[in-house]
Every structure is written in C-alpha cells, then in structure tokens.
Design a protein around this motif. Structure first.
Motif, PDB file in Angstrom:
ATOM      1  N   PRO A 191      80.196  29.973  56.064  1.00 36.32           N
ATOM      2  CA  PRO A 191      79.481  28.953  56.850  1.00 36.32           C
ATOM      3  C   PRO A 191      79.488  29.288  58.339  1.00 36.32           C
ATOM      4  O   PRO A 191      80.363  30.013  58.820  1.00 36.32           O
ATOM      5  CB  PRO A 191      80.276  27.669  56.590  1.00 36.32           C
ATOM      6  CG  PRO A 191      81.005  27.916  55.325  1.00 36.32           C
ATOM      7  CD  PRO A 191      81.279  29.388  55.273  1.00 36.32           C
ATOM      8  N   ALA A 192      78.517  28.710  59.049  1.00 37.55           N
ATOM      9  CA  ALA A 192      78.381  29.010  60.472  1.00 37.55           C
ATOM     10  C   ALA A 192      79.392  28.257  61.318  1.00 37.55           C
ATOM     11  O   ALA A 192      79.540  28.542  62.496  1.00 37.55           O
ATOM     12  CB  ALA A 192      76.965  28.671  60.926  1.00 37.55           C
ATOM     13  N   GLU A 226      72.437  41.324  58.888  1.00 36.94           N
ATOM     14  CA  GLU A 226      71.004  41.418  58.558  1.00 36.94           C
ATOM     15  C   GLU A 226      70.215  40.404  59.376  1.00 36.94           C
ATOM     16  O   GLU A 226      69.141  40.692  59.899  1.00 36.94           O
ATOM     17  CB  GLU A 226      70.780  41.119  57.063  1.00 36.94           C
ATOM     18  CG  GLU A 226      71.482  42.059  56.109  1.00 36.94           C
ATOM     19  CD  GLU A 226      70.873  43.447  56.103  1.00 36.94           C
ATOM     20  OE1 GLU A 226      69.672  43.549  56.432  1.00 36.94           O
ATOM     21  OE2 GLU A 226      71.599  44.414  55.808  1.00 36.94           O
ATOM     22  N   LEU A 245      75.431  39.580  55.494  1.00 37.74           N
ATOM     23  CA  LEU A 245      74.205  38.787  55.631  1.00 37.74           C
ATOM     24  C   LEU A 245      73.936  38.426  57.085  1.00 37.74           C
ATOM     25  O   LEU A 245      72.791  38.378  57.527  1.00 37.74           O
ATOM     26  CB  LEU A 245      74.331  37.486  54.823  1.00 37.74           C
ATOM     27  CG  LEU A 245      74.132  37.566  53.320  1.00 37.74           C
ATOM     28  CD1 LEU A 245      74.503  36.228  52.691  1.00 37.74           C
ATOM     29  CD2 LEU A 245      72.682  37.911  53.018  1.00 37.74           C
ATOM     30  N   ARG A 299      74.357  25.036  45.175  1.00 39.10           N
ATOM     31  CA  ARG A 299      74.507  26.489  45.332  1.00 39.10           C
ATOM     32  C   ARG A 299      75.244  27.095  44.135  1.00 39.10           C
ATOM     33  O   ARG A 299      74.918  28.164  43.651  1.00 39.10           O
ATOM     34  CB  ARG A 299      75.229  26.793  46.647  1.00 39.10           C
ATOM     35  CG  ARG A 299      75.466  28.263  46.923  1.00 39.10           C
ATOM     36  CD  ARG A 299      74.192  29.042  47.263  1.00 39.10           C
ATOM     37  NE  ARG A 299      73.406  29.495  46.122  1.00 39.10           N
ATOM     38  CZ  ARG A 299      72.313  30.236  46.229  1.00 39.10           C
ATOM     39  NH1 ARG A 299      71.833  30.570  47.423  1.00 39.10           N
ATOM     40  NH2 ARG A 299      71.656  30.607  45.166  1.00 39.10           N
ATOM     41  N   SER A 302      80.145  29.283  47.402  1.00 32.81           N
ATOM     42  CA  SER A 302      78.791  29.208  47.945  1.00 32.81           C
ATOM     43  C   SER A 302      78.220  30.601  48.184  1.00 32.81           C
ATOM     44  O   SER A 302      77.409  30.804  49.041  1.00 32.81           O
ATOM     45  CB  SER A 302      78.797  28.390  49.226  1.00 32.81           C
ATOM     46  OG  SER A 302      79.853  28.786  50.051  1.00 32.81           O
ATOM     47  N   PHE A 362      79.306  35.320  51.862  1.00 30.77           N
ATOM     48  CA  PHE A 362      78.748  34.284  52.728  1.00 30.77           C
ATOM     49  C   PHE A 362      79.860  33.509  53.394  1.00 30.77           C
ATOM     50  O   PHE A 362      80.931  33.298  52.817  1.00 30.77           O
ATOM     51  CB  PHE A 362      77.877  33.307  51.918  1.00 30.77           C
ATOM     52  CG  PHE A 362      77.304  32.203  52.769  1.00 30.77           C
ATOM     53  CD1 PHE A 362      76.119  32.391  53.465  1.00 30.77           C
ATOM     54  CD2 PHE A 362      77.966  30.984  52.899  1.00 30.77           C
ATOM     55  CE1 PHE A 362      75.605  31.395  54.275  1.00 30.77           C
ATOM     56  CE2 PHE A 362      77.449  29.970  53.717  1.00 30.77           C
ATOM     57  CZ  PHE A 362      76.268  30.187  54.407  1.00 30.77           C
ATOM     58  N   HIS A 365      74.511  29.883  51.394  1.00 28.95           N
ATOM     59  CA  HIS A 365      73.451  30.885  51.478  1.00 28.95           C
ATOM     60  C   HIS A 365      72.152  30.315  50.908  1.00 28.95           C
ATOM     61  O   HIS A 365      72.161  29.678  49.856  1.00 28.95           O
ATOM     62  CB  HIS A 365      73.836  32.142  50.697  1.00 28.95           C
ATOM     63  CG  HIS A 365      72.754  33.172  50.701  1.00 28.95           C
ATOM     64  ND1 HIS A 365      72.396  33.849  51.840  1.00 28.95           N
ATOM     65  CD2 HIS A 365      71.936  33.608  49.719  1.00 28.95           C
ATOM     66  CE1 HIS A 365      71.401  34.663  51.557  1.00 28.95           C
ATOM     67  NE2 HIS A 365      71.103  34.548  50.280  1.00 28.95           N
ATOM     68  N   GLU A 398      73.472  26.984  57.261  1.00 29.27           N
ATOM     69  CA  GLU A 398      74.743  27.152  57.965  1.00 29.27           C
ATOM     70  C   GLU A 398      75.927  26.742  57.093  1.00 29.27           C
ATOM     71  O   GLU A 398      77.073  26.908  57.471  1.00 29.27           O
ATOM     72  CB  GLU A 398      74.737  26.353  59.277  1.00 29.27           C
ATOM     73  CG  GLU A 398      73.770  26.942  60.287  1.00 29.27           C
ATOM     74  CD  GLU A 398      73.895  26.351  61.681  1.00 29.27           C
ATOM     75  OE1 GLU A 398      73.154  26.827  62.550  1.00 29.27           O
ATOM     76  OE2 GLU A 398      74.704  25.423  61.900  1.00 29.27           O
ATOM     77  N   LYS A 452      76.080  33.223  46.652  1.00 29.53           N
ATOM     78  CA  LYS A 452      75.167  33.773  45.647  1.00 29.53           C
ATOM     79  C   LYS A 452      73.976  34.438  46.303  1.00 29.53           C
ATOM     80  O   LYS A 452      72.839  34.008  46.154  1.00 29.53           O
ATOM     81  CB  LYS A 452      74.674  32.643  44.732  1.00 29.53           C
ATOM     82  CG  LYS A 452      75.649  32.292  43.646  1.00 29.53           C
ATOM     83  CD  LYS A 452      74.923  31.549  42.541  1.00 29.53           C
ATOM     84  CE  LYS A 452      75.853  31.201  41.412  1.00 29.53           C
ATOM     85  NZ  LYS A 452      75.162  30.447  40.368  1.00 29.53           N
ATOM     86  N   PRO A 453      74.225  35.455  47.097  1.00 39.52           N
ATOM     87  CA  PRO A 453      73.077  36.074  47.757  1.00 39.52           C
ATOM     88  C   PRO A 453      72.226  36.854  46.765  1.00 39.52           C
ATOM     89  O   PRO A 453      72.739  37.303  45.772  1.00 39.52           O
ATOM     90  CB  PRO A 453      73.690  37.004  48.784  1.00 39.52           C
ATOM     91  CG  PRO A 453      75.019  37.351  48.222  1.00 39.52           C
ATOM     92  CD  PRO A 453      75.474  36.164  47.429  1.00 39.52           C
TER      93      PRO A 453
END
Lengths: 640, 188
Positions: A606-607, A559, A556, B83, A637, A604, B150, B147, A639-640
């Motif tokens: 986290p940043a 992208e 992700l 989420r 977390s 996913f 998703h 961040e 779930k794209p």
C-alpha cells in the motif's frame, strides 16, 4: 506597534526595519503584519507608488510586493486591498501572485528569516545536521515563526553557493560556508537581536572562486569599447560578426544568438526590450553569481550592444531573489555607466541612442528561469510559461519584440564586438564556438568556477577539479543528465552534453538515491501548477521515490515511476515538467541497483500505513476496539 | 507492464462482482444505464456479490468492479476481500481512480470534519461524535483504491458512461486488449 515609515527612504533593501530597532514588537496582536491599519497601509502604498513612478523597473506588481514583504516580513492583507485598488486589479490577482512566489508570505515570518539552501550539494556538506542544530538551539519548529516572532528557520531551493556551502539566506542575504561553530554564533546573534548589519562581515563574504580561466574570463575589454565598436562598425556589420562567431545561448538551449537578435530586429514594432536572464535557479549553477559580481560592466555592455542592434530603449536585468545581496553593487555599476555616458540618453554622444537598464528582483521561483515565465514575472504576474509561438522575439515583454539572453551570452557578445568573430571561433568546436563556464561542486577537491573550451571531456574536468573515485556526474542540474563512469569521455558542447553550467560530482560513497530524492522534492515544489502532468505527475513520482527510500516500494512501483515519468516528458506544458522526471528515469536505467536494493520483497505494498491513518479517528472517538484497527496484510492483496 | 487478459474455461460463464466504497452509486447507476443490454449481460456473466443481487459475500470471481474511494475501515476490508477473490480488479470512476468528490475533505483535518458534521453543523440535535464500535472508523484521508490494493484496470469518468462499461466488459470477456473509440474517452 510598527509605524509606517515617514518616508520611503526608510525602506531598507537589506533588512526589515524592525531588526534594527531594539523594542520587542513582534507578537500576534501587535506585529504590523497582522495589525496594519487601513490608513497605515494607504500611506505606505502611496509612498511606494510615488517611488515607483520615478523608477519604472519597480512598476511591476511583483516588485511592490517584494518591497512590502521586506517592510513587514509579509504582505499584510490591508496592503493587498489598497494596492489592488490603486492598480485597478482585483485583490484576488494580488493574492494569486503572493501565493505563487516562495519569498512572499501572507503571514509574518520571524524578524530573522533564515532559509537553508536545500540543494543536494548543501546536504552533502552536512546542511541537514546544521539545520536541525539551529532549530534545536533556537527552540524553533521548521518553517514556523517562533512564538515571540523573533525567528523562522526553513529550507529554500538551491541558493547558488554550492562551491562554498552549506549556504543560507538570512533576511534574503547570503551566508556561506556554514559549520557548527557558525551556526552557534548565528543563534547567538539572533537571541541577542543583533541587527544584521552588525553581524561579522566575513559571514557574508561570497568568494568568486574562479579555478580556471579561458578567453572569456581572461581577455578584458575597456568599458565602452564594445559600444564604440557598434557605433564604428554599424549594427548590421556587428550582427554579422556575432553570426560568424557562432555564438549560441549559454543558458543551455544553445539557440544562435545572432539569429535571435536578427528575428527581433526584423520584427516591426514601436518598442523593443532587452532582458537578461539572471534567474540562475538550476540547482548546482552559480556562474552568473560570479559574473554579476565581477563582470557586471561587461554584461551591461553586452545588453547595450544588443539594444543598439535591435533598437531597444529599455532593458531589464531579472535578478533571482537569492542574489539580493548583489543588487546594491549592480545598481552602483549602472549608475557609474550612466555617469560615463554608457547608459541613458545619447549614449557615447550618439544622437538618439537611448538605452537604460533596470533591475527586477525575482522572489524564489525556479520556473522564472524559463524565458516566457520570466517575462510573465517581469510583468508582475505569476510565473507561468507562455505558449509558443509567438516567440519573445516577436511578442515578448508587454507584447513587444524582446531579446532574452543569459548573463554569459551577453558578456560573450560584448567581447565579440571588441575582439571580432575569430576570437570566439578560436576556442571550442565547429558547432559550439567558444567556452563554457562550469559551476563545479560536490565530491571534488577544488569546487568553483571553471571556464573550458567547448569539447572538453568530462574526465578532463574531473581530473582538473580533483575528483577521485567518481560514481556519477550530474550535468546541467536537476533537470539534466546523470552520467555513469563509462560516459566520462563525453564532452561539454551543444552537440553532446549541452548545459547551463551545473556540474555536480558524486563519489562512490554517496547514496545516489539521496540525489534523486532531492531533485524530486525540488521539482514537486517548483512546479508552477499550471499543467496536470507536471503538477500531479511530479507529486506522484515524488511519493514513489519516498516509498523506495523507506523500503516499501515494489517492482510495480518502479514500473509506475517509468509510466508517470514518460507521460510527464510527453505531455507537460513546458520544459520544467518535461525534464523533471529525468533524474528518476535515468537512474532507473543506469543505476537500477539503487532502487532494487531497497525494494520490499512483495508484489504489492500500500501507498500509506493504513492503520496509522486511523489514529486521528481513534483518538477523537476514544476507540481502541478491534474494529478500530486494520492489520497489515501484505500478501493478501498481491495479485498483479 | 501490460494489463492482464482474462482467460475463461470454455463453456463457463465468468463471475462478476461489484461494490461501491466511498462513492455515490453513480457508477452503478451508469452500469444499469446499459438498458436492455443488461439482459445480454445476464447471459454473459454470473453475478456474484453486487448490489444488483444483494449477495453480501464475495466468492471466487473473474471480474471485480469497484466504485468509490477508500475512506474508512469497512472500505479497506471490502476492497481487500475483493482483491483476494477477483482475478481482475477494476477501478471504476473518478472516486475509485482519484478519490473524487469525497477526497475534497482531504484538505481538512478529520477532526474538523467530524466536529463540523456532528457538533457544530447547522441543525445538529444532541451533538456528539459517534463512537459505536459498529461504525466504520474514518481514515484521516480518502485514498484512491490503487493505494490500498493492486488494481488491474482503471476506467475514468464521473461516471464512466454505460457504453464505456459495456464495451469494457465485452472486450474483457472476449479476451481482447481493451480499446475504446474516441467518443468513449472524451469527457467534455
């Protein structure tokens, strides 16, 4: 306490004055940068302005600030207020200019201000370890002046010493070929407080390092002969000769030079300017360094010819701050030319042919290599690119028609004036007449300056410079093109690979992602901040590149890098933002493995490290209960 | 990558949950600003956890709307919970998208913020920085929600207008690709 100088002559162009005196002065309380009194600031600024009146080139706010910076190793606040008042501008405007330029500071740097060049080629030569070593020996934190005010050690963007790196600037003066031994010796000089002038001269020796000459570097002209040709042939005929030669701008964009000069000449105005862009900031480019060092007369000759054609009385050489060490010799060359009647009033006895050139110093801003930002900077402002139109040929410096060309372009023009159009036509291709100087660095046996006819293939160049086992070549700098091995048959010319001259070679052992990160760091730092796509996009892409580097990125994120990069290309205000994502986008396409090999095996991530982000609050509240922590939950977390 | 399209079993109403993290509730007010259309919304969706129903736990939902950025531990937990339970999660408004006004504290040290508010601020009585375990701990910075988890859709605006929210929900529920007329994405 540092007294203001008795006379302006005391301002040294090469070192802050207190590095030459033996008394310890630099503490928070007594350093003039912190404690300069209003009357001292006034007397200093008065002298500065008096000197500026005599020398118009230093009349810009930026030039005053450069001189104040050199005097006090910062711009003391009192000087800002005095200067603002004298120039009838708000103090906020002065502060905004200070904050824009990397080499200007509000608080003092160390007496020895050491800046390591941060180009990828410097890093490939081991600059990071040397940087760490120097910090360690001197007990100094990166970017922070040591407590006694003696020294700062920091990074700066490419200093143009890629062929003899790693490079650094000490109080603005370039030092090349760093190694462990030299770092130890530099630390010693700093601890002993040896004035810069007494450091071994060979440390400051910058070699031209010309490895291949073609017509431009070989065919010499006598000083004044191009101007004579202008006088004999007449402006229109000479302009036609330049037109026929097919000369195009050597900064990389390739605009036809004669067309530019004609547009300017045809614009009706009371003043015209000639500006030479010597703000050679594209990482990996250093050919102007060599031209300014050894071909300055040819450059000034070309500028004078241009002035004669367009009718300019005044020219400026915009010299990047990193090339401060070249300034003295350039000033001497200008002085000699004045004495020989090649500059000044009635050049070569021609009544009314008046033209002179001043040198304007940059202060560490890549964007000022963009021509309209350069004009802003010349006017003493923040280097923010202008909207076009109007183009500089119609409304340039101070709103007057202005020709801006690269150093190499003016030198070509001077030689065309003497040798004629066919001289240039004899080399190169149909659309790209003549030759191009390449600055070659990175993984090759013989880095340096190579002059090639346009149309020369990358593989030929690689063979000549002794590059083996090459993984990639970065042509045209950080903003340029990343070439894979299957593209090495492409050639250097405007119809294929247009370049300002940067040519960086990466062998198979190199981790290409380090290059991508280096360029991305560079663009994040060098964005002028004016438009959001570049300012914010550059930072977001940089964050994502760093996320890849540490192995936390997911598909992700790749992208997202493509999305942001594409947006920057479409929506940025100028070429900087439009080209800033090039290296990321091109390597994503051509070298996908360097990214995918480092992806986290999750959909996913986290940043940032959420639990670590709670650490400061835990410390302040002295809490360590379960509620004061956040567990890492990668899959939940996703779930794209 | 294309954002996901909602698929709903025929005859079933999609479940909608909403939450406000570190925001001002303005985005929720904007949702209420759809006026009498809220009656249609009630017919269109089944409300799950949302301040409108006062349900405190989130169940399996088709749509989750999140207002506000992530500033503390509770925000992280609620966001992760959403989420886990929402097929489509939407960042609603400037704070969720960018951190917004609360992120203005990011240029200060969190310690300085706490000291200013609880120790040195004007009118502070009995100065002390709260340390009760019941109080969510602050992150050092305020983050946009993408961040942390998703996110499928972003609705910018401060707040996004009632018409924007209404259009978005209708198109999403109808399984359409989301598209707005210019007037709904024009902000000055």
């Amino acid at each position: 306490m540092q007294e203001p100088p008795d006379s302006i002559q005391q301002i040294s162009l090469t070192a802050p004055p207190w590095t030459d005196d033996n008394e310890s002065i630099a503490t928070q309380e007594t350093h003039p940068g912190y404690a300069l009194q209003m009357h001292q600031a006034e007397s200093f600024i008065n002298e500065l302005l008096a000197r500026a009146d005599a020398r118009p080139a230093s009349g810009s706010l930026l030039q005053y600030l450069c001189l104040i910076q050199r005097q006090y190793s910062c711009i003391p606040e009192t000087t800002v207020h005095v200067l603002a008042e004298r120039l009838s501008i708000p103090a906020s405007q002065v502060f905004s200019v200070i904050d824009f330029y990397t080499f200007l500071h509000r608080t003092p740097r160390g007496d020895f201000d050491i800046l390591f060049s941060n180009n990828i080629t410097d890093r490939m030569l081991g600059s990071q370890a040397l940087f760490g070593r120097l910090c360690q020996i001197l007990h100094v934190e990166p970017g922070v002046p040591r407590a006694d005010g003696r020294v700062t050690v920091d990074w700066t963007s490419c200093t143009g010493l890629c062929d003899q790196g790693p490079g650094m600037l000490v109080n603005g003066i370039a030092v090349s070929s760093l190694d462990e031994k030299r770092i130890n010796e530099i630390a010693e000089q700093v601890e002993n407080k040896t004035p810069l002038k007494q450091w071994p001269a060979d440390w400051f020796e910058i070699k031209d390092n010309i490895q291949r000459r073609d017509i431009l570097l070989s065919d010499q002209i006598v000083n004044g002969s191009a101007i004579e040709a202008l006088i004999n042939k007449g402006a229109e005929n000479l302009l036609q000769a330049i037109e026929q030669s097919g000369l195009r701008g050597r900064g990389g964009a390739g605009f036809p030079t004669a067309k530019k000069w004609r547009f300017c000449r045809d614009t009706k105005a009371d003043d015209y300017y000639v500006v030479c862009n010597a703000d050679e900031g594209e990482p990996g480019t250093f050919k102007d360094r060599v031209l300014l060092n050894s071909y300055a007369d040819n450059l000034f000759e070309g500028m004078t010819v241009c002035a004669g054609i367009i009718g300019a009385k005044k020219g400026y050489l915009y010299l990047r701050g990193e090339y401060l060490y070249l300034r003295e010799a350039l000033e001497e060359t200008l002085q000699q030319r004045r004495q020989s009647g090649l500059l000044g009033n009635n050049i070569l006895g021609q009544e009314g042919f008046d033209f002179d050139i001043d040198i304007h110093l940059g202060a560490g801003a890549y964007i000022c290599g963009e021509e309209s930002a350069l004009l802003e900077s010349l006017e003493g402002k923040r280097g923010i690119p202008r909207k076009r139109p109007p183009y500089p040929v119609n409304q340039g410096l101070f709103g007057k028609p202005t020709v801006i060309n690269n150093v190499e372009t003016f030198i070509n023009a001077a030689k065309i004036a003497v040798f004629g159009a066919d001289w240039l036509r004899a080399a190169g291709t149909e659309q790209s007449a003549g030759t191009k100087l390449l600055s070659i660095s990175g993984d090759c046996e013989r880095p340096g300056i190579y002059e090639y006819p346009f149309g020369t293939s990358v593989s030929q160049i690689l063979a000549d410079c002794g590059a083996a086992d090459t993984q990639a070549v970065q042509v045209a700098g950080a903003a340029g093109t990343t070439l894979t091995a299957d593209a090495f048959e492409r050639s250097i010319c405007f119809e294929d690979l247009a370049t300002g001259g940067s040519f960086m070679v990466f062998n198979q052992q190199r981790e290409l992602l380090a290059m991508v990160k280096n360029f991305s760091d560079f663009f994040r730092h060098e964005s002028c901040g004016f438009c959001t796509p570049c300012r914010v996009g550059g930072a977001l892409i940089n964050d994502l590149v760093n996320k890849v580097m540490v192995g936390h990125a997911t598909q992700l994120d790749l992208e997202e890098m493509k999305n942001i990069g594409s947006l920057m290309q479409q929506a940025s205000h100028c070429g900087l933002g439009a080209t800033a994502p090039n290296a990321v986008l091109q390597t994503l396409e051509k070298f996908p493995d360097i990214y995918t090999a480092r992806l986290a095996n999750r959909s996913f991530e986290p940043a940032f490290d959420i639990d670590a982000a709670l650490a400061p609050s835990r410390k302040i509240t002295r809490r360590d209960d379960p509620g004061a922590h956040i567990a890492y939950e990668p899959e939940q977390s996703s779930k794209p | 990558m294309k954002p996901p399209v909602l698929t709903i079993e025929s005859g079933k109403k999609p479940r909608l949950a909403t939450a406000a993290l570190c925001g001002c509730f303005g985005c929720h007010m904007s949702l209420l600003d759809i006026d009498e259309r809220i009656l249609k919304l009630v017919d269109m969706v089944e409300f799950d956890r949302t301040p409108l129903t006062d349900i405190k736990t989130v169940g399996e939902c088709e749509i989750g709307l999140i207002e506000g950025g992530v500033a503390n531990t509770e925000n992280v937990e609620v966001l992760r919970d959403f989420r886990r339970h929402c097929k489509i999660l939407v960042a609603v408004g400037a704070c969720a998208v960018n951190g917004g006004v609360p992120a203005m504290r990011n240029q200060f040290d969190v310690q300085d913020c706490l000291e200013e508010v609880y120790l040195n601020g004007i009118g502070v009585v009995d100065p002390q920085i709260p340390d009760d375990p019941e109080i969510p701990l602050l992150l050092d910075k305020v983050h946009p929600i993408h961040e942390v988890v998703h996110i499928d859709y972003f609705l910018p605006g401060c707040p996004p207008s009632a018409d924007t929210l209404w259009t978005f929900l209708n198109e999403l529920i109808e399984g359409k690709e989301i598209s707005f007329p210019y007037s709904l994405i024009h902000y000055d």
